[in-house]
Design an enzyme around this catalytic site. Structure first.
Site, PDB file in Angstrom:
ATOM      1  N   ASP A  36     -18.136  -1.790   5.126  1.00  0.00           N
ATOM      2  CA  ASP A  36     -17.129  -2.372   4.344  1.00  0.00           C
ATOM      3  C   ASP A  36     -15.838  -1.825   5.229  1.00  0.00           C
ATOM      4  O   ASP A  36     -15.920  -0.908   5.924  1.00  0.00           O
ATOM      5  CB  ASP A  36     -17.079  -1.363   2.886  1.00  0.00           C
ATOM      6  CG  ASP A  36     -18.097  -2.096   2.125  1.00  0.00           C
ATOM      7  OD1 ASP A  36     -18.133  -3.488   2.061  1.00  0.00           O
ATOM      8  OD2 ASP A  36     -18.736  -1.165   1.356  1.00  0.00           O
ATOM      9  N   ALA A  89       3.903  -0.327 -12.061  1.00  0.00           N
ATOM     10  CA  ALA A  89       3.086  -1.529 -11.771  1.00  0.00           C
ATOM     11  C   ALA A  89       4.195  -2.760 -12.593  1.00  0.00           C
ATOM     12  O   ALA A  89       3.781  -3.893 -12.150  1.00  0.00           O
ATOM     13  CB  ALA A  89       1.877  -1.481 -12.795  1.00  0.00           C
ATOM     14  N   SER A 126      10.033   0.135  -5.307  1.00  0.00           N
ATOM     15  CA  SER A 126      10.466   1.451  -5.444  1.00  0.00           C
ATOM     16  C   SER A 126      11.800   1.668  -4.538  1.00  0.00           C
ATOM     17  O   SER A 126      11.918   0.445  -4.100  1.00  0.00           O
ATOM     18  CB  SER A 126       9.409   2.442  -5.090  1.00  0.00           C
ATOM     19  OG  SER A 126       9.291   2.416  -3.616  1.00  0.00           O
TER      20      SER A 126
END
Lengths: 696, 79, 580
Positions: free
Chosen positions: A327, A397, A402
């Site tokens: 992966d 979210a 930010s």
């Protein structure tokens, strides 16, 4: 238990040192126990399982009989007293040959047992607070818990059994099974972080856990059984080798049994004790005595890497693996992306962008934020205001950005492209076409773009890049040399994937991969006769883990994944797959090296024994070692034969030093050391023993 | 009388079946009586009577070991 | 010649001898790719020059015998076909031998041999061994020799070729083929054409080919004494005897007889024909497996061992017997038991070739060679791959490669594989059984029994080390299906010990032939059904000089481990005894 550094920062470029889980105190007891076990294994019912050593054992009894009565099988010509002394010495050496072989196996098993004991200590009977259906809490023993029960575990308490977190958030210290000192956060509802293991300790807050395993069926219980080798069965290669050793033993049994009439015919009769000695010297006792120890030690070596293998077969398969399926995230790249470049727009200079980016990331504690600060400072950006007078705006979210509110009321924001675009518009700014070009370019490079702005003024794009773990490229090169192909699997688009693949040096990649793709890749490779290894943690990885020849589940993974895999990595470090290949190869090389060595030794033993015992037939000139006498030659060969077993125990248990070379280089190297060395070494050793022996 | 005899044989047969290894040992020793006598006749004075019996047992033991090794060769999974 | 100094005179035969050996070896190497390529063409079903003539004949044979050439056989079916066809032929041969007295073509009026001689002869010829416990000219009629034994010359050799081809097919992942087709093609495409040409060449060189009985002539010494000189249909018998690695001589003294092997030319042809098929089969493997490099490497390995063996033997013969030399006062080649027309060099070359290729024909007494030669001949029989038997030698060679892969292959960090196929339990059982166990069982055990009762059973002419070598040689020759003898054993009827020899060697003959053949076919079957593993840099390459060297080491060590005591107490001890 040693504490390890953060695993993501550990350079995978070097073969890591295994965790020595067995405490030193237990190691001292290990040898005592092994000596005791070595004698217990003399039981014929156990001994018959090892054909080569069983023959030595039977030979010991025969020589014991001719020690008691040297004339038992025919009147000997020499005087009975000296015959008895010789036969008695032979008996003792043969007996120790068997004991040494048993000892080797017992030490290997003992190491596993020591590890099992340390695991078992964490599984001790613990009190548990069972939540009854009516909500009340009852104190029970952990052994009384059944599947489906719910328990509450508070700070400082041991988790009584395997289970799923159903309520609460807490840190759990899993060092008892992983050796990892940093606590892990556990919470309900997530695939990975909700599964807990019995025997681990809650170090903060409180959890409510639904038990998923009956007593004795838990993960640790199964691990103990595996480590102890309770279910150990021979691997296919061990079986084939056992056959080969049995054939060799059979050949030498016939050779030695028919030697008696041959000797008689040429008027140089040999005694039964000498024939037994010759037989023992010729049969492959070295590999016969160490074969099972090598296999057990291979399993132990895997578990010292904090990986539990369900079978020796799986460890052997690691050596044979042709393809590794890895992966991307967490295995090839670090889990976090890091800032790599600032791309200015709206005619801002790079310095300006860096300064704004620095200002916007002052309060960002995420790795990404820290990397932006680092990059900005590297470019020479400084803030000209007091940090304490500013206010940080946290990422959420909803806003997906930010930033920092400066003392003069200026708002600096960074975040997802759409979010920044909306913010700029809301502050009356405009979006230049260069901005779209910039973020598209970043995407094509395989990175994640972040927008950065100050009020309505758009400054540019931050290029967050996937960072390939350091040293991986070298590892993949080594693997390629060993004939192992690597395939990277990622959910990223093709362009991103190809960039990372090239950077990491993998041989192939599958982009936009789904869990089904994993199975397809494995099946495709297997249809070409290849052996495939992969790692996985999620429930949707389970079918692929089962299909792969070597499936390594992460300990942090779900129960389903662990069930389907044939190995479980307690450290949950997918990069370990590469080490496992090396361990598998090391196991096979060790076995091959000792087999070759054992057979090559026979030449010297023949040259020691045959010319001296048949010296009367005029072949004394073949005694090229110049051994003193038949008695001395036989004893020297037998003593060498016995001592070589304990001498090689360290090699059998620790394995031959592994080097990532091509097959031809490995063969050349090992055939020189163990083949040629195996021919020469015993000539020297037998000569030395012969000189040292205090007999004529 | 006849039925008694067959009962006895049935009993002996079942007893033998229960104790396989002692039976094999017994049969081997019986075989040895034949083997050793033949060898004794062939070798003349070279060996004394106990020696020839011991040799016979050794020979049978060697054959048994050889048979055992054949079993290992063809059914290694059992070991 | 007069001008050559005395010192040089001695070097002339030596140089001449080595040139003879060197030229023969060069021809052998030159033939290999041509003949090997041809055999491969035959079995790959490609066109060959004989197709136009032979295809209808093949079809006729298949139609008459009801064989469907398209049917593929499994390993067991192939083995069963061999066993049943050989059994049927054995019964036929045994009947011919026992009934030769009432059958035609029996000019000397020979009666039936004893049953054990006939049985031994039958088994010996059906197994391509041709070990002879009789004198051909005084035991078997022309019919028995040419029809009975001559038939076996073709079929037993063809069986060997068929097994090797099936084995190579299996190793390379193909189906094994059909035994009857392979056997037919071996005879019609390989053995028969060469035999016809060779027989004509032999007739031209002076080998008799007649059905007339012996001629009676007065001797030169005393015209009153008359001598019978045996004739017979020798030429055609002779060529297939060599080509098929059969070796059963028409006359008792085999290729030493001036009618079997009259001159240097026939001797060259005999040497070349007996070695050509086993050398070429290695190349055939290279073509079928499409790996000529490996074929040449393996060929090179065997060739080097072969040359070493020749040199050791030839030097031993050239230097002669030290005890005889001491009496003569000069170093003379050992020509006792040799034909002067061949000399030490061609005798040594022929002897190493005949023992190495399992032909068993001799052009001089093997018994009379120096101990160095005896050592080499025994080693040839024990190793069985210094070219080895018709077809089976090549198969053994690749079994040794498999064994070497198994022992050393682990050291590259993978479970062993050969030609991309994993070597697992079954392969190890079969290869180690056939390479390591068959010989000890069928040589050492009967040999030890014979030596335990030297008077009652064996009837050995030479006591001591040479006698031991004779006994072991007899069984090794039987088990390796060679057929040559060290002689000197009382193994011919009506000597009382002949019964023991006939029966005990029959046991070795059968065990040494059919157990390996069955094992080879099962091995090939298993290999062909394995899923091939792709080749990577992590795979052990078997077509390298390094690995071929490792294989040579495995061959020598495994052979030495099993037979060192026999060699030590036989020819080695004898050598030291002579050297004293």
């Amino acid at each position: 238990m040693e504490s390890k550094p953060d695993r993501s920062s550990q350079a995978p470029g070097v073969m890591r040192e295994p965790n020595r889980q067995a405490p030193q105190a237990a190691m001292a007891g290990l040898y005592q126990r092994a000596v005791r076990d070595a004698f217990i294994k003399l039981d014929p019912r156990t001994a018959i399982g090892n054909p080569v050593m069983f023959l030595v054992w039977v030979g010991t009894i025969v020589t014991l009989l001719v020690t008691i009565d040297p004339n038992l099988f025919g009147t000997v010509r020499a005087d009975t007293g000296s015959q008895r002394l010789l036969n008695g010495t032979i008996t003792i050496i043969l007996f120790f040959t068997v004991i040494f072989a048993n000892f080797a196996e017992a030490v290997a098993e003992g190491r596993g047992k020591a590890q099992a004991d340390s695991l078992r200590s964490s599984r001790a009977d613990t009190p548990a607070r069972k939540v009854l259906p009516d909500g009340t809490i009852e104190q029970v023993s952990s052994t009384a818990l059944r599947k489906g029960d719910r328990v509450k575990v508070s700070i400082g308490e041991l988790i009584p059994a395997d289970g799923e977190v159903v309520a609460g958030v807490a840190s759990v210290d899993e060092s008892a099974i992983t050796g990892e000192s940093a606590p892990v956060l556990k919470q309900p509802g997530t695939d990975i972080a909700s599964s807990v293991t019995g025997g681990t300790r809650v170090v903060s807050d409180e959890l409510t856990i639904q038990i998923t395993a009956d007593p004795g069926q838990g993960f640790i219980d199964r691990m103990i059984a595996l480590v102890e080798g309770a279910k150990r069965s021979k691997t296919p290669n061990e079986i084939a080798l056992t056959v080969f050793l049995a054939v060799l033993t059979q050949v030498f049994l016939i050779v030695v049994a028919t030697l008696s009439p041959l000797g008689n015919y040429v008027k140089t009769p040999v005694t039964i004790a000498i024939l037994v000695s010759l037989l023992v010297a010729l049969i492959p006792t070295t590999i016969g005595g160490l074969l099972s120890a090598i296999g057990i030690a291979g399993m132990n070596r895997v578990s010292q890497f904090n990986v539990i293998a369900t079978s020796g077969r799986a460890v052997e398969a690691c050596g044979d693996v042709n393809t590794l399926i890895l992966d991307k995230t967490g295995t090839i790249t670090l889990g976090n992306r890091l800032a790599d470049e600032f791309i200015p727009v709206n005619n801002h200079s790079l310095e300006e962008v860096a300064t704004v980016a620095l200002a916007g990331s002052l309060f960002d504690e995420t790795p990404e934020g820290k990397s932006i600060v680092q990059l900005a400072e590297k470019l020479g950006a400084k803030i000209d205001f007091d940090k304490s007078s500013c206010e940080g705006v946290e990422f959420s979210a909803r806003t997906r950005m930010s930033g920092t509110d400066l003392p003069n009321g200026v708002e600096v924001r960074k975040g997802a492209i759409d979010a920044i675009r909306g913010f700029v518009r809301s502050r009356g700014g405009t979006i230049p076409p260069a901005f779209d070009e910039a973020y598209e370019r970043v995407s094509k490079l395989g990175g994640t773009p972040l927008g950065i702005c100050q009020n309505g003024d758009l400054y540019g794009v931050i290029y967050l890049k996937d960072i390939v773990k350091p040293g991986l490229k070298e590892r993949f090169d080594q693997l390629r040399r060993m004939g192992v192909r690597t395939i990277m699997l990622t959910g990223d688009n093709r362009i991103t994937a190809s960039v990372i693949a090239q950077e990491a040096g993998v041989d192939d990649f599958i982009a936009e991969a789904t869990p089904e793709d994993k199975i397809d890749v494995i099946k495709r490779e297997q249809s070409q006769g290849k052996l495939v290894a992969m790692t996985g943690d999620g429930t949707n990885d389970a079918p692929a883990l089962a299909q792969a020849n070597v499936g390594v589940a992460m300990n942090s993974g779900t129960q389903a994944a662990k069930e389907a895999a044939n190995m479980v990595d307690l450290d949950s470090d997918p990069t370990k797959l590469i080490d496992l290949v090396a361990i598998g190869k090391q196991l096979l090389i060790t076995r091959g090296a000792l087999t070759t060595f054992s057979i090559a030794n026979d030449i010297a033993k023949y040259f020691a024994i045959i010319p001296t015992i048949f010296a009367a037939a005029g072949i004394g000139s073949l005694n090229i070692m110049g051994l003193k006498s038949p008695q001395s030659a036989i004893l020297a060969a037998l003593i060498y034969n016995a001592l070589i077993i304990p001498a090689l125990i360290p090699l059998a248990l620790n394995g031959v030093k592994f080097r990532p070379l091509t097959a031809d280089q490995l063969l050349q190297r090992n055939i020189l050391i163990y083949g040629l060395g195996g021919v020469i070494a015993p000539f020297i050793a037998i000569k030395i023993i012969d000189v040292l022996l205090p007999i004529a | 009388m006849n039925s008694k005899l067959s009962e006895d044989f049935t009993f002996i047969w079942s007893a033998w079946n229960r104790r396989k290894y002692p039976t094999y040992l017994f049969l081997a020793l019986c075989l040895n009586v034949v083997l050793a006598s033949a060898a004794f006749a062939a070798t003349g004075d070279a060996f004394s009577r106990p020696q020839i019996y011991a040799l016979g047992i050794l020979g049978l033991g060697t054959i048994a070991l050889s048979a055992y090794l054949f079993v290992v060769m063809f059914q290694p999974e059992r070991f | 010649m007069q001008v050559i100094a005395d010192a040089d005179k001695e070097d002339i035969p030596m140089l001449q001898g080595w040139i003879q050996i060197g030229l023969t070896l060069a021809i052998i190497v030159a033939i290999t790719p041509i003949f090997g390529g041809y055999i491969a063409r035959v079995y790959l079903g490609e066109r060959t020059p004989f197709d136009r003539v032979l295809n209808p004949i093949d079809r006729l044979i298949f139609n008459l015998s009801g064989i469907n050439p398209q049917t593929q056989m499994t390993g067991w079916q192939y083995a069963r076909a061999i066993l049943f066809s050989n059994l049927a032929m054995s019964i036929l041969l045994f009947a011919i031998l026992m009934l030769q007295g009432i059958l035609p073509l029996n000019p000397t009026g020979l009666g039936a041999p004893t049953w054990d001689t006939a049985l031994h002869t039958t088994i010996s010829f059906i197994t391509n061994t041709n070990q002879q416990h009789y004198s051909g000219e005084t035991t078997y009629s022309y019919l028995a020799q040419t029809l009975g034994l001559g038939l076996m010359f073709f079929t037993s050799a063809g069986t060997g070729i068929a097994v090797a081809i099936a084995f190579i097919r299996g190793l390379t992942g193909r189906p094994l083929g059909n035994f009857y087709v392979d056997l037919t093609q071996a005879i019609t495409r390989i053995l028969l054409p060469i035999s016809i040409v060779g027989a004509i060449a032999f007739v031209a060189a002076g080998v008799p080919e007649t059905l007339s009985g012996p001629i009676i002539v007065p001797t030169l010494e005393d015209p009153n004494i008359r001598q019978a000189i045996a004739l017979g249909p020798v030429a055609h018998f002779e060529i297939i005897k060599q080509l098929g690695e059969n070796g059963g001589g028409f006359y008792a003294i085999n290729s030493a007889h001036p009618f079997e092997n009259p001159n240097g030319f026939t001797n060259l042809i005999q040497t070349l024909t007996m070695i050509s098929i086993p050398t070429s089969m290695i190349y055939t493997y290279g073509v079928i497996a499409n790996n000529r490099k490996q074929a040449w490497l393996v060929f090179g390995m065997v060739f080097i061992l072969y040359v070493i063996f020749i040199i050791v033997t030839a030097i031993g013969e050239y230097n002669g017997n030290s005890q005889v030399n001491a009496i003569l006062g000069s170093v003379q080649p050992n020509l006792e038991g040799k034909e002067v027309r061949f000399g030490w060099a061609q005798s040594a070359l022929f002897a190493v070739t005949t023992t190495g290729t399992m032909t068993g024909a001799v052009n001089g007494m093997l018994d009379s060679f120096m101990p160095a030669g005896g050592f080499i001949f025994l080693s040839d029989l024990f190793l069985q791959i210094i070219w080895g038997g018709q077809g089976t030698g090549t198969a053994y060679l690749f079994c040794y490669l498999i064994l070497a892969v198994f022992v050393t292959g682990l050291m590259v960090g993978r479970t062993p594989e050969f030609l991309g196929r994993k070597i697992e339990k079954n392969e190890v059982v079969l290869t180690s059984f056939l390479l390591l166990l068959v010989h000890p069982i069928f040589v050492l055990i009967p040999g030890a029994i014979a030596l335990a009762f030297p008077e009652q059973l064996a009837g050995i002419s030479n006591p001591g080390f040479h006698g031991l070598a004779q006994v072991m040689y007899e069984y090794a020759s039987a088990a390796a299906n060679n057929g040559s003898g060290f002689e000197g054993l009382a193994d011919t009827q009506p000597v009382p010990t002949a019964l023991w020899w006939n029966l005990s060697t029959s046991f070795s003959l059968l065990g040494g032939r059919y157990i390996p053949i069955i094992a080879l076919l099962l091995l090939a079957e298993g290999m062909s059904q394995k899923q091939p593993v792709p080749f990577t840099t992590g795979t052990l390459r078997t077509d390298t000089v390094l690995f071929t060297g490792v294989t040579a080491g495995v061959v020598v060590i495994m052979g030495a481990l099993t037979f060192f005591p026999v060699l030590a107490l036989g020819p080695i001890a004898e050598g030291f005894q002579l050297g004293k």
